[in-house]
Enzyme design. Structure first.
Site, PDB file in Angstrom:
ATOM      1  N   GLU A  75       0.861  -1.183   0.000  1.00  0.00           N
ATOM      2  CA  GLU A  75       0.000   0.000   0.000  1.00  0.00           C
ATOM      3  C   GLU A  75       0.897   1.233   0.000  1.00  0.00           C
ATOM      4  O   GLU A  75       1.234   1.776   1.052  1.00  0.00           O
ATOM      5  CB  GLU A  75      -0.911  -0.024   1.231  1.00  0.00           C
ATOM      6  CG  GLU A  75      -1.814  -1.242   1.263  1.00  0.00           C
ATOM      7  CD  GLU A  75      -2.474  -1.484   2.611  1.00  0.00           C
ATOM      8  OE1 GLU A  75      -3.458  -2.234   2.641  1.00  0.00           O
ATOM      9  OE2 GLU A  75      -1.998  -0.940   3.631  1.00  0.00           O
ATOM     10  N   ASP A  84      -0.309   0.227  10.746  1.00  0.00           N
ATOM     11  CA  ASP A  84      -0.041  -0.999  11.492  1.00  0.00           C
ATOM     12  C   ASP A  84       1.414  -1.424  11.411  1.00  0.00           C
ATOM     13  O   ASP A  84       1.899  -2.152  12.281  1.00  0.00           O
ATOM     14  CB  ASP A  84      -0.941  -2.123  10.982  1.00  0.00           C
ATOM     15  CG  ASP A  84      -2.070  -2.418  11.951  1.00  0.00           C
ATOM     16  OD1 ASP A  84      -2.293  -1.593  12.866  1.00  0.00           O
ATOM     17  OD2 ASP A  84      -2.726  -3.460  11.800  1.00  0.00           O
ATOM     18  N   LYS A 139      -7.617  -5.792  10.614  1.00  0.00           N
ATOM     19  CA  LYS A 139      -8.201  -4.464  10.405  1.00  0.00           C
ATOM     20  C   LYS A 139      -9.131  -4.056  11.549  1.00  0.00           C
ATOM     21  O   LYS A 139      -9.162  -2.884  11.939  1.00  0.00           O
ATOM     22  CB  LYS A 139      -8.966  -4.444   9.077  1.00  0.00           C
ATOM     23  CG  LYS A 139      -9.613  -3.109   8.747  1.00  0.00           C
ATOM     24  CD  LYS A 139     -10.362  -3.195   7.424  1.00  0.00           C
ATOM     25  CE  LYS A 139     -11.137  -1.919   7.140  1.00  0.00           C
ATOM     26  NZ  LYS A 139     -11.915  -2.023   5.877  1.00  0.00           N
ATOM     27  N   ASP A 195     -10.730   2.713   3.691  1.00  0.00           N
ATOM     28  CA  ASP A 195      -9.512   1.972   3.397  1.00  0.00           C
ATOM     29  C   ASP A 195      -8.488   2.938   2.829  1.00  0.00           C
ATOM     30  O   ASP A 195      -8.833   3.989   2.266  1.00  0.00           O
ATOM     31  CB  ASP A 195      -9.781   0.856   2.392  1.00  0.00           C
ATOM     32  CG  ASP A 195     -10.469  -0.339   3.032  1.00  0.00           C
ATOM     33  OD1 ASP A 195     -10.464  -0.429   4.279  1.00  0.00           O
ATOM     34  OD2 ASP A 195     -11.009  -1.173   2.287  1.00  0.00           O
ATOM     35  N   ASP A 245     -16.374  -6.358   8.748  1.00  0.00           N
ATOM     36  CA  ASP A 245     -17.508  -5.542   8.349  1.00  0.00           C
ATOM     37  C   ASP A 245     -18.789  -6.374   8.300  1.00  0.00           C
ATOM     38  O   ASP A 245     -19.829  -5.970   8.827  1.00  0.00           O
ATOM     39  CB  ASP A 245     -17.238  -4.880   7.002  1.00  0.00           C
ATOM     40  CG  ASP A 245     -16.731  -5.859   5.950  1.00  0.00           C
ATOM     41  OD1 ASP A 245     -16.458  -7.027   6.296  1.00  0.00           O
ATOM     42  OD2 ASP A 245     -16.613  -5.461   4.778  1.00  0.00           O
TER      43      ASP A 245
END
Length: 748
Positions: free
Chosen positions: A120, A149, A278, A302, A466
């Site tokens: 990412e 993280d 997450k 996100d 979620d």
């Protein structure tokens, strides 16, 4: 005249939002569902009659095929909940501003999560952060929190530089009513009504220069071993908690032009402590934000889901804010926006668009009690996340004893004070807290002995936090949701994987996580009595996604039994006419869904891509998801959380050109490639056999196998007709051929 004026003055104010039920579509969906159900019932009835056959081999095959058909019928029946009552919603932010002064709007905390600076890239993460800071919302009522993280020095440096750029970017967006707050997309030429005005050219050029400097600085830091190279992979899983508020007023800054505060959070990571993926990161952000700004509403994003429109916050408030002049939906917990993507190809071969969910099913579930929590792009009430039940205020944390609060939320005095409404509105609207933020709430041991992850915050018992949180925390407790689908500009835009392996890994994670919940004795939606009492249709919708991985079972049967039985000359369809009608009905139902999602346009390309990927996913992600969930339920191993890369793919051009990219594909692909080879071999052998002894009752099987061969052509091409680097890896091809040969030798 006076009486008329008096009546007008007593007229109720216009609503802040509206809901429209698509009644013609409702009627059409139900009629088509009834026809299809009758056809499938006829197929199953003929299958049951065939079980009276004297042939033991045939009986076993018919039992397997009957179970396959029943599984398909079961899943299809559950899926109809998302088509039962489709609705659309509209928000009227102008009316909201007329009813509520802008400076009286409630606070919103934006929570952004990232986990790996390699997969990412920090520049993409910072685009998401900066775009959120530029939302059309009072800056003093908005705060942005970034969870890193990995605890990477590169991400922290990028966050500091991004805030420096935001000092110019956010005022620029506010002054000129920029529609797209996403810098990378805006400067790449996103269509903006105000961007081409001549008087803005100079300032636009200045801000663009600052953005180019931001990109260059992050790229230079990424190449600097003293920054990016100094933080090893081992340290990413073993580091202390760190919280830094990146804010502050500089000389020359005007209060109204200051960007919102940016808070960087690296929660503590230790190998001996579970991090809960997450969900754990989001709960840490909830606690940190609770002691800093304590906004009553939270936006979750996100790291790759940037804000594409500045209007989402105001649109969401049109649904969430209570209007005392009318009967408001006091049990509304969250507003979900669709996940849409900027790098979709015209020929979306991996069906990354997720049309089935965000273009169809979420509209239908919105007509029941609301769409599911979808991981990103939703505005949610903080008190609902903390465990409150509707109507709001029924679980009043401010009236609870401090000891009870600490037992439930942890032993941070400042967090407990925020739960009890500590501080007045003026303090809560400050851009900076009165004292430094304690890192205690971001440590590993903080949650020990508390209700975090079970009764408070995002749920921990599943990797699909979620899905699980949505019905356990909200819907089974009486809350509802709303689906806001703004057009023509999407509120948020993300990026999709352009490599088949990443797509399949992502689907495997979703399927295994949801199936583990679906078959759980304590958490299955079909066993959740509060949810069943509130809405059977919504329970069916949750159950459908919980059991969707079971599509692997019937697809596996249809990918093996017709092929092997054709070689033995055994017909599988007792009533070919009924089977053909049911098959045609399923194809037409799917095509009708696609046409409705495309506003009446017959998009055969999307229909075909979805047909093809549905079969491929069933034999890869869903099949391995079933295996993974079974292992987890038996205690053999824990479910993993595989990250997919958001980095630019050198071979992304293949996806844009509509060519399958098999780079890096693992044994996850092996079942699909093996059965593709088996199907092709059975077609050749069966056709050769039928030329010498024609058997009309075998033609339906041959047709079904030819259809399967057409669906699996990209796999066959990747194994035998392509020689580029992105073909199916040779080891997978060799294993597939060998496995298919064994199946033919043993059963053929």
């Amino acid at each position: 005249m006076e009486d008329g004026e008096k009546k007008d003055s007593q007229a109720p104010p216009p609503p802040l939002s509206a809901v429209h039920v698509n009644r013609p579509l409702v009627a059409a969906n139900r009629a088509m569902a009834a026809v299809h159900a009758a056809l499938v019932a006829a197929v199953i009835a003929h299958r049951v009659l065939a079980l009276l056959s004297v042939s033991v081999v045939s009986r076993h095959v018919d039992v397997a095929m009957a179970l396959a058909d029943l599984t398909l019928l079961f899943l299809w029946t559950l899926s109809q909940s998302g088509l039962w009552r489709p609705v659309t919603r509209a928000a009227f932010p102008d009316r909201l501003l007329a009813a509520v002064p802008r400076d009286a709007l409630p606070r919103v905390d934006v929570l952004v999560v990232t986990a790996d600076p390699d997969k990412e890239p920090p520049l993409g993460v910072m685009n998401t952060v900066v775009s959120a800071m530029a939302l059309d919302y009072p800056g003093a009522a908005l705060s942005v929190y970034l969870s890193d993280d990995a605890g990477s020095p590169l991400t922290l440096l990028a966050a500091r530089k991004a805030y420096a750029f935001a000092r110019a970017w956010v005022p620029f967006c506010r002054r000129h009513s920029v529609r797209c707050p996403w810098p990378d997309r805006y400067f790449a030429g996103d269509d903006d009504a105000h961007g081409g005005r001549e008087e803005l050219a100079e300032e636009r050029a200045r801000v663009k220069k600052l953005y180019e400097k931001l990109k260059a600085d992050i790229e230079a830091a990424n190449k600097d071993d003293n920054i990016s190279g100094s933080w090893t992979k081992a340290e990413r899983q073993d580091h202390d908690a760190y919280v830094e508020i990146i804010s502050g007023k500089e000389d020359g800054d005007e209060e109204e032009e200051m960007p919102p505060a940016l808070v960087y959070v690296a929660r503590e990571k230790r190998r001996a402590w579970p991090d809960h993926f997450k969900a754990g990161a989001l709960n840490a952000l909830l606690r940190v934000s609770g002691v800093v700004s304590n906004a009553p509403y939270v936006l979750v994003l996100d790291c790759d889901m940037a804000c594409n429109s500045r209007a989402s916050a105001m649109d969401a408030m049109c649904f969430l804010l209570l209007d005392d002049r009318r009967s408001p939906p006091t049990n509304l917990a969250f507003v979900q926006f669709p996940q849409m993507f900027h790098n979709l190809s015209h020929n979306d071969i991996y069906t990354n668009e997720l049309r089935y969910i965000f273009g169809t099913r979420w509209f239908g579930l919105d007509g029941v009690r609301g769409p599911f929590l979808s991981g990103t792009g939703f505005y949610v009430r903080r008190d609902a996340l903390y465990g409150a039940t509707p109507p709001p205020g029924s679980t009043d944390l401010s009236s609870m004893d401090a000891g009870d609060l600490k037992a439930r939320f942890g032993h941070s005095d400042r967090l407990v004070a925020s739960l009890r409404g500590g501080g007045d509105d003026q303090r809560r609207r400050r851009r900076l807290p009165p004292e430094p933020v304690e890192s205690l709430v971001a440590t590993c041991a903080y949650e020990a002995g508390t209700a975090w992850g079970t009764g408070v915050g995002f749920m921990y018992q599943s990797v699909v936090e979620d899905y699980f949180t949505g019905y356990q925390r909200f819907f089974s407790r009486g809350w509802t949701s709303a689906y806001c689908y703004p057009e023509p500009r999407p509120a948020f835009l993300g990026s999709v994987p352009t490599n088949l392996n990443d797509v399949l890994v992502q689907n495997k994670r979703w399927m295994s996580g949801m199936l583990a919940v679906g078959v759980s004795r304590h958490h299955s939606p079909l066993a959740c009595r509060p949810l069943l009492r509130a809405s059977l249709l919504q329970a069916m919708g949750y159950a459908y996604f919980g059991f969707a991985a079971l599509y692997a079972v019937p697809v596996l049967c249809y990918a093996t039994l017709p092929q092997l039985c054709l070689l033995h000359g055994v017909p599988l369809f007792p009533c070919p006419a009924a089977a053909a009608a049911a098959f045609a009905s399923s194809l037409l139902l799917h095509l009708a869904e696609v046409c409705v999602a495309r506003r009446g346009r017959m998009d055969l390309r999307t229909w075909w891509n979805e047909q093809r990927f549905w079969v491929l996913n069933a034999l890869t992600g869903q099949l391995l998801g079933c295996v993974s969930a079974a292992q987890e339920l038996l205690g053999a191993r824990a479910l993993d959380f595989d990250l997919t890369t958001k980095a630019a793919d050198a071979d992304g051009r293949l996806y844009q050109d509509g060519v399958f990219d098999f780079t890096g594909c693992s044994t996850l692909l092996l079942p699909a490639t093996t059965l593709s080879v088996l199907n092709a071999a059975a077609i050749v052998a069966g056709t050769w056999k039928m030329t010498f002894q024609f058997a009309g009752e075998l033609l339906p099987q041959l047709f079904l196998m030819c259809y399967g061969a057409a669906l699996s052509y990209p796999l066959l091409e990747g194994m035998f007709l392509r020689w580029d680097a992105a073909r199916v890896p040779p080891r997978i091809t060799a294993l597939s051929v060998a496995s298919a040969a064994v199946l033919l030798a043993v059963f053929g």
